[in-house]
Scaffold this motif. Sequence first.
Motif, PDB file in Angstrom:
ATOM      1  N   THR A 324       0.844  -1.187   0.000  1.00  0.00           N
ATOM      2  CA  THR A 324       0.000   0.000   0.000  1.00  0.00           C
ATOM      3  C   THR A 324       0.880   1.237   0.000  1.00  0.00           C
ATOM      4  O   THR A 324       2.049   1.189   0.404  1.00  0.00           O
ATOM      5  CB  THR A 324      -0.943   0.019   1.221  1.00  0.00           C
ATOM      6  N   SER A 325       0.339   2.351  -0.444  1.00  0.00           N
ATOM      7  CA  SER A 325       1.015   3.638  -0.342  1.00  0.00           C
ATOM      8  C   SER A 325       0.480   4.383   0.877  1.00  0.00           C
ATOM      9  O   SER A 325      -0.654   4.181   1.309  1.00  0.00           O
ATOM     10  CB  SER A 325       0.781   4.468  -1.605  1.00  0.00           C
ATOM     11  N   PHE A 326       1.323   5.268   1.445  1.00  0.00           N
ATOM     12  CA  PHE A 326       0.881   6.114   2.549  1.00  0.00           C
ATOM     13  C   PHE A 326       1.764   7.362   2.586  1.00  0.00           C
ATOM     14  O   PHE A 326       2.808   7.406   1.916  1.00  0.00           O
ATOM     15  CB  PHE A 326       0.900   5.357   3.884  1.00  0.00           C
ATOM     16  N   ASP A 327       1.366   8.362   3.336  1.00  0.00           N
ATOM     17  CA  ASP A 327       2.016   9.663   3.247  1.00  0.00           C
ATOM     18  C   ASP A 327       2.588  10.184   4.556  1.00  0.00           C
ATOM     19  O   ASP A 327       3.140  11.280   4.574  1.00  0.00           O
ATOM     20  CB  ASP A 327       1.028  10.713   2.707  1.00  0.00           C
ATOM     21  N   ARG A 328       2.490   9.441   5.658  1.00  0.00           N
ATOM     22  CA  ARG A 328       2.871   9.999   6.952  1.00  0.00           C
ATOM     23  C   ARG A 328       3.609   8.986   7.785  1.00  0.00           C
ATOM     24  O   ARG A 328       3.379   7.785   7.682  1.00  0.00           O
ATOM     25  CB  ARG A 328       1.630  10.474   7.712  1.00  0.00           C
ATOM     26  N   LEU A 329       4.508   9.505   8.616  1.00  0.00           N
ATOM     27  CA  LEU A 329       5.193   8.705   9.620  1.00  0.00           C
ATOM     28  C   LEU A 329       4.977   9.365  10.983  1.00  0.00           C
ATOM     29  O   LEU A 329       5.920   9.716  11.695  1.00  0.00           O
ATOM     30  CB  LEU A 329       6.688   8.599   9.308  1.00  0.00           C
ATOM     31  N   ASP A 330       3.691   9.549  11.324  1.00  0.00           N
ATOM     32  CA  ASP A 330       3.361  10.125  12.615  1.00  0.00           C
ATOM     33  C   ASP A 330       3.187   9.008  13.645  1.00  0.00           C
ATOM     34  O   ASP A 330       3.405   7.816  13.351  1.00  0.00           O
ATOM     35  CB  ASP A 330       2.103  10.993  12.523  1.00  0.00           C
ATOM     36  N   ASP A 331       2.810   9.366  14.866  1.00  0.00           N
ATOM     37  CA  ASP A 331       2.751   8.383  15.952  1.00  0.00           C
ATOM     38  C   ASP A 331       1.837   7.191  15.660  1.00  0.00           C
ATOM     39  O   ASP A 331       2.228   6.051  15.939  1.00  0.00           O
ATOM     40  CB  ASP A 331       2.330   9.071  17.252  1.00  0.00           C
ATOM     41  N   PRO A 332       0.617   7.379  15.119  1.00  0.00           N
ATOM     42  CA  PRO A 332      -0.229   6.204  14.854  1.00  0.00           C
ATOM     43  C   PRO A 332       0.401   5.227  13.859  1.00  0.00           C
ATOM     44  O   PRO A 332       0.306   4.007  14.030  1.00  0.00           O
ATOM     45  CB  PRO A 332      -1.524   6.817  14.313  1.00  0.00           C
ATOM     46  N   VAL A 333       1.035   5.746  12.806  1.00  0.00           N
ATOM     47  CA  VAL A 333       1.674   4.861  11.825  1.00  0.00           C
ATOM     48  C   VAL A 333       2.893   4.188  12.440  1.00  0.00           C
ATOM     49  O   VAL A 333       3.099   2.966  12.286  1.00  0.00           O
ATOM     50  CB  VAL A 333       2.065   5.649  10.563  1.00  0.00           C
ATOM     51  N   ILE A 334       3.706   4.946  13.155  1.00  0.00           N
ATOM     52  CA  ILE A 334       4.895   4.370  13.784  1.00  0.00           C
ATOM     53  C   ILE A 334       4.503   3.287  14.784  1.00  0.00           C
ATOM     54  O   ILE A 334       5.175   2.244  14.874  1.00  0.00           O
ATOM     55  CB  ILE A 334       5.726   5.473  14.460  1.00  0.00           C
ATOM     56  N   GLU A 335       3.405   3.478  15.489  1.00  0.00           N
ATOM     57  CA  GLU A 335       2.958   2.463  16.456  1.00  0.00           C
ATOM     58  C   GLU A 335       2.692   1.141  15.746  1.00  0.00           C
ATOM     59  O   GLU A 335       3.090   0.072  16.229  1.00  0.00           O
ATOM     60  CB  GLU A 335       1.701   2.941  17.174  1.00  0.00           C
ATOM     61  N   VAL A 336       2.045   1.190  14.592  1.00  0.00           N
ATOM     62  CA  VAL A 336       1.767  -0.041  13.839  1.00  0.00           C
ATOM     63  C   VAL A 336       3.072  -0.679  13.374  1.00  0.00           C
ATOM     64  O   VAL A 336       3.280  -1.895  13.520  1.00  0.00           O
ATOM     65  CB  VAL A 336       0.850   0.262  12.638  1.00  0.00           C
ATOM     66  N   LEU A 337       3.967   0.114  12.801  1.00  0.00           N
ATOM     67  CA  LEU A 337       5.205  -0.427  12.253  1.00  0.00           C
ATOM     68  C   LEU A 337       6.089  -1.028  13.344  1.00  0.00           C
ATOM     69  O   LEU A 337       6.702  -2.091  13.141  1.00  0.00           O
ATOM     70  CB  LEU A 337       5.959   0.659  11.497  1.00  0.00           C
ATOM     71  N   VAL A 338       6.156  -0.374  14.493  1.00  0.00           N
ATOM     72  CA  VAL A 338       6.968  -0.899  15.591  1.00  0.00           C
ATOM     73  C   VAL A 338       6.344  -2.155  16.185  1.00  0.00           C
ATOM     74  O   VAL A 338       7.029  -3.171  16.411  1.00  0.00           O
ATOM     75  CB  VAL A 338       7.155   0.185  16.675  1.00  0.00           C
ATOM     76  N   ARG A 339       5.046  -2.113  16.431  1.00  0.00           N
ATOM     77  CA  ARG A 339       4.378  -3.276  17.041  1.00  0.00           C
ATOM     78  C   ARG A 339       4.454  -4.497  16.143  1.00  0.00           C
ATOM     79  O   ARG A 339       4.812  -5.592  16.584  1.00  0.00           O
ATOM     80  CB  ARG A 339       2.919  -2.927  17.347  1.00  0.00           C
TER      81      ARG A 339
END
Length: 464
Positions: A324-339
């Motif tokens: 998928t494409s996405f445009d942000r690396l804010d806290d909600p996105v980082i939480e998913v990627l880290v978890r």
Amino acid sequence: MTTSVLRPDLDDLRTRVTGTVTGRDDPGYDGARAVWNGMVDRRPWAVVRAAGVGDVAPVIAYAREHGLALAVRGGGHNVAGNGAVDDGLVLDLADLHAVSVDPAAPTVRVEAGATLAHVDAATEPHGLVVPGGVVSTTGVAGLTLGGGVGWLTRPHGLAADNLVSVELVTADGRQLTADANEHPDLFWAVHGGGGNFGVVTAFTFRAYPHGPRVFAGNLVYRQDRWRQAWTALEEWTRDLPDAMTPITTTMTPPPVAEMGDEPLLLVGFAWAAPDRATGEALVGRLRELAPPDEEEVGDMRWVEWQQAFDPVFPKGVRAYWRNTSFDRLDDPVIEVLVRRGAEQTWTGTAFDVHLMGGAFGRVPEGATPFPNRAARFWLNIYGFWGDPADDADRVAFVRGLSADMEPFATGGQYVNFQGHEPAGHRGSDPRTVFGPGKYERLVEVKRRYDPGNLFHVNHNIPPG
């Protein structure tokens, strides 16, 4: 497609081609039918290993006469397994792998069975490069027809963005050359629309001065630094010059990598400009924002960098991917990627975040079928395991992360990062993949060049 009452006959097929025809009872059948993805176990009626371009039209005609489904295979690296088909005919172009370089133009003509390794070997002596992918065993044909994202996407665009012309054979057996002036509708369609419109037998690409050495490497982060690294990447990637392409990978490395058995975050990069000092300063800035635990950075041959990830993807590995494409690396996105990254305590799944933009983002949206030129990031979630007993868990992980990222998705699917999906999933619907406007335009081209949908063993665009 019209189905013939004639019964297919191997001897008849053999009289029509000069290449090798392998049927189900012939020695070597299992090897001939095998594709890169070990989860794909299809049993074609026959496999034709073309000896030259002259074999292509007869195979197409034979498939039409007998109502046989036709799969076309270039490098055979497609994750969805579209180079194989049950009970049909496979046209294998692997022996058509010649690469010729015109340094004066500079352009490179590449036959449809060539891999990125073939292209790199031919261009390196001339100090040239053709934008490709990230694994040298990838076939040039499938990569380009789907778009072609890799280490040079930001400085030079997709592989497809650099097409000068294509040579192909249509469903009715015509041999055409398509470029900006001849058959421009067809030329537009092959810039990401896949193998829906004919069998491309050769591509001519623009080439660029490059190398033969490149400043590249990986900054390595262990789990306690991941949030800091992602936050740093949000800032660092905002104003990078086109010459810098980072791809950020989260994975538990395979044993061959000799990097331990814990999940790692690797910020890989390639600097495509001759001014190494500027590239070093940019990497130094990232080090300041997020000091790595380890790093492997330096000057290396471009062909070696292109081969660095090859051991992760050997032929026969079991594979299931989503993107998928996405445009942000804010806290909600980082939480998913880290978890989700921390859950990968096994070797067998990983995910990459590609920074887009640069030359890729400057291509007008309607200039090619490739979706979402405005995308800032592209996520590829991929499985690469060996044991069939792991299928359910690995597929579930890929689907789970894909679902978690759905709220942040910005539209479009990259077909080369898309595995075979069940009916109803948005990745199986070409309207969702390309968007309604581009889809309708692709349908028009399909009706013109393949109204019977002979070329449907792919991410298919039906003619109606």
